[in-house]
Motif scaffolding. Structure first.
Motif, PDB file in Angstrom:
ATOM      1  N   ILE A 209      84.328 124.912  38.679  1.00  0.00           N
ATOM      2  CA  ILE A 209      83.256 124.449  39.557  1.00  0.00           C
ATOM      3  C   ILE A 209      83.825 123.484  40.588  1.00  0.00           C
ATOM      4  N   ALA A 213      79.215 118.477  39.929  1.00  0.00           N
ATOM      5  CA  ALA A 213      78.667 119.345  38.886  1.00  0.00           C
ATOM      6  C   ALA A 213      77.535 118.640  38.161  1.00  0.00           C
ATOM      7  N   ARG A 266      80.775 116.890  34.370  1.00  0.00           N
ATOM      8  CA  ARG A 266      81.171 117.980  33.497  1.00  0.00           C
ATOM      9  C   ARG A 266      81.385 117.445  32.081  1.00  0.00           C
ATOM     10  N   CYS A 291      76.848 124.044  32.370  1.00  0.00           N
ATOM     11  CA  CYS A 291      77.424 123.200  33.412  1.00  0.00           C
ATOM     12  C   CYS A 291      77.491 124.043  34.675  1.00  0.00           C
ATOM     13  N   PRO A 293      77.246 124.041  39.428  1.00  0.00           N
ATOM     14  CA  PRO A 293      77.331 123.251  40.663  1.00  0.00           C
ATOM     15  C   PRO A 293      76.018 122.517  40.932  1.00  0.00           C
TER      16      PRO A 293
END
Length: 302
Positions: A209, A213, A266, A291, A293
């Motif tokens: 990502i 996040a 994250r 998890c 964006p």
């Protein structure tokens, strides 16, 4: 009985046939064609094939069963709060949250072909939509009537031809079913936004990502004094921002609550890892839902 108005059913059958023929491109949503969830699918998966489903459970099951690649599900609205039952369904689905998306909700008052605003006495729509237009409908002297879906309400209004009954739905629904556009911008506030989550069978790798996040998780606190304070304390001491927190009771027991939270970061971030360790210590169980964006706050309101 699960059914759509005839005008909507024709479109449902067509869209479902296309989507089920290519499951890898199918994106499930709840509602009839023209629903705001349909709009969210078109915005998040421009090359996808929308797969209309009658209920949230059906949309999530379509992904679990391999009939669709993903589902796009509404979770909360800036005017009317959380979407009912979704807080139960997300943890139970076994799917992973892989993205979020915000839709600017601009409600229209849609009448039967040939209807005029002065004809309307009642307006049908989903309770969420009616709640978002409560003040405007009251000022217009129009009685709100609950319906299972915004777009299906538009299809029913167009199909019956009763000019005294209108629907609160999107402009897309109005164009799909040939409704008369009686009023635009019916919502009580211009900042009306609905947040949608994208769910898939396979979780996203946090390492892949880019940029900021967000992580969603559910947990149940232990039945002890100050349990929630202790469980969430690790996020404060480690500087992890909680962007959403909601609670619900399960099983009819008014004992310990279950919670859904969204946090920035994250699970692999050192600060988040420490916070999750502390959360787990003070909870019966913790489940990471995904998890993905993070949509920056400044973009979520435009």
């Amino acid at each position: 009985m699960q059914s759509y108005p005839p005008l909507a059913q024709t479109l449902v059958d067509s869209l479902r046939a296309e989507a089920l023929a290519e499951p890898a491109r199918a994106i499930a949503f709840q509602g009839a064609p023209g629903a705001y969830s349909h709009q969210a699918v078109r915005e998040t998966f421009p090359q996808g094939l929308p797969l209309p489903c009658y209920s949230f459970e059906d949309a999530l099951a379509a992904v679990s069963d391999g009939q669709a690649h993903a589902a796009v599900i509404p979770v909360e609205n800036s005017l009317h709060g959380r979407v009912a039952d979704v807080h139960f369904l997300l943890p139970e689905s076994g799917l992973s949250i892989t993205g979020e998306h915000y839709v600017k909700v601009e409600h229209c008052l849609l009448g039967a072909p040939g209807a005029r605003l002065s004809d309307v006495r009642e307006a049908m729509s989903h309770p969420q939509a009616l709640g978002q237009c409560r003040k405007r409908l009251k000022a217009l002297g129009i009685k709100p009537v609950t319906h299972a879906d915004t777009a299906a309400a538009a299809a029913e209004v167009a199909g019956t031809g009763d000019t005294a009954v209108a629907a609160v739905a999107s402009a897309l629904a109005g164009s799909l079913y040939g409704c008369a556009l009686l009023m635009e911008g019916l919502q009580d506030a211009d900042h009306n936004r609905t947040r949608f989550l994208i769910l898939e069978r396979t979780p996203r790798d946090p390492a892949e990502i880019e940029g900021r996040a967000k992580t969603s998780l559910s947990f149940e606190v232990k039945n002890v004094p100050a349990a929630l304070f202790k469980a969430l304390g690790g996020f404060a001491t480690n500087g992890v921002n909680i962007t959403r927190l909601e609670s619900h009771l399960r099983g009819g027991a008014f004992v310990a609550a279950e919670f859904l939270i969204d946090i920035e970061g994250r699970p692999t971030d050192p600060a988040v890892t420490r916070a999750l360790d502390e959360l787990a210590f003070h909870s019966k169980w913790v489940r990471i839902l995904g998890c993905y964006p993070m949509v920056p706050p400044e973009l979520a309101t435009t």
